[in-house]
Design a protein around this motif. Sequence first.
Motif, short mmCIF file in Angstrom:
data_model
loop_
_atom_site.label_atom_id
_atom_site.label_comp_id
_atom_site.label_asym_id
_atom_site.label_seq_id
_atom_site.Cartn_x
_atom_site.Cartn_y
_atom_site.Cartn_z
N ILE A 299 0.82 -1.22 0.00
CA ILE A 299 0.00 0.00 0.00
C ILE A 299 0.86 1.27 0.00
N ALA A 300 2.13 1.14 0.41
CA ALA A 300 3.00 2.32 0.50
C ALA A 300 3.32 2.92 -0.86
N VAL A 301 3.08 2.17 -1.93
CA VAL A 301 3.36 2.69 -3.27
C VAL A 301 2.14 3.44 -3.85
N MET A 302 1.03 3.43 -3.12
CA MET A 302 -0.19 4.08 -3.62
C MET A 302 -0.15 5.59 -3.33
N PRO A 303 -0.21 6.43 -4.37
CA PRO A 303 -0.13 7.88 -4.17
C PRO A 303 -1.17 8.43 -3.20
N ALA A 304 -2.40 7.93 -3.25
CA ALA A 304 -3.47 8.45 -2.37
C ALA A 304 -3.17 8.13 -0.91
N VAL A 305 -2.62 6.95 -0.66
CA VAL A 305 -2.25 6.55 0.70
C VAL A 305 -1.10 7.43 1.20
N ARG A 306 -0.10 7.64 0.34
CA ARG A 306 1.04 8.46 0.72
C ARG A 306 0.60 9.89 1.03
N ARG A 307 -0.30 10.45 0.20
CA ARG A 307 -0.78 11.82 0.44
C ARG A 307 -1.47 11.93 1.79
N ALA A 308 -2.33 10.96 2.09
CA ALA A 308 -3.08 10.99 3.35
C ALA A 308 -2.15 10.91 4.55
N LEU A 309 -1.17 10.00 4.49
CA LEU A 309 -0.28 9.82 5.63
C LEU A 309 0.74 10.95 5.74
N VAL A 310 1.19 11.49 4.62
CA VAL A 310 2.12 12.62 4.66
C VAL A 310 1.45 13.82 5.34
N GLU A 311 0.17 14.06 5.03
CA GLU A 311 -0.55 15.17 5.68
C GLU A 311 -0.63 14.95 7.19
N ALA A 312 -0.91 13.71 7.60
CA ALA A 312 -0.98 13.39 9.03
C ALA A 312 0.39 13.58 9.68
N GLN A 313 1.43 13.16 8.98
CA GLN A 313 2.80 13.30 9.52
C GLN A 313 3.18 14.77 9.65
N ARG A 314 2.76 15.59 8.68
CA ARG A 314 3.06 17.03 8.75
C ARG A 314 2.36 17.67 9.95
N ARG A 315 1.11 17.26 10.18
CA ARG A 315 0.39 17.80 11.35
C ARG A 315 1.13 17.42 12.64
N PHE A 316 1.61 16.18 12.69
CA PHE A 316 2.35 15.72 13.87
C PHE A 316 3.61 16.57 14.07
#
Length: 215
Positions: free
Chosen positions: A89-106
């Motif tokens: 799932i880590a290669v899926m752009p939509a998954v990466r976008r969602a998690l990157v946003e969460a990581q940025r908030r963190f």
Amino acid sequence: MTTKTFTIAIDGPAAAGKGTLSRRIAEQYGFHHLDTGLTYRATAKALLDAGLPLDDEAVAEKMALEVELGGLDRDILSQHEIGEAASKIAVMPAVRRALVEAQRRFSEKAPGTVLDGRDIGTVVCPDAPVKLYVTASPQVRARRRYDEIVGKGATADFDAIFEDVKRRDERDMGRADSPLKPADDAHLLDTSEMSIEAAFQAAQSIIDAVLNRNA
């Protein structure tokens, strides 16, 4: 400091020692720590637990948006089958976008944060005042992983682990979306012949210099 938070971005390949180093740095400075790889594993576990397919990007994205970063259990999420699912799932752009946003908030948590992963300095927190790229030779990283498994009383095949490390490097460095590479302004720490204590001292010198400049 002029900013409300201070972010330390730590990248590098598997088994280079960045996780141990990141936790030690966070403890030293009283900062929040996030192993971003666990966010992908948590998403994968949620899919596995729900019996959902690992090849449906829309479903995987929905799970990624629901991941709670405060409750990531390293021991549970370290299981091999979860890691295998996470790599899909880590290669899926939509998954990466969602998690990157969460990581940025963190990363905005006060007084500071330490994030470790594969694309922190290049994608997640490109403006982080401190960026470290922690690496080691594939042989050394495979040996560490082998020793860790054997140390827990399990059996391991060094050659298989070595091949797995090389395969993972190829996948991480060769992917089109957010490939693993040092940020242009990252400080390189090669831990091939360095103890965790020596790596920590080197990292601390870099961090202290920047903190003093920002004071």
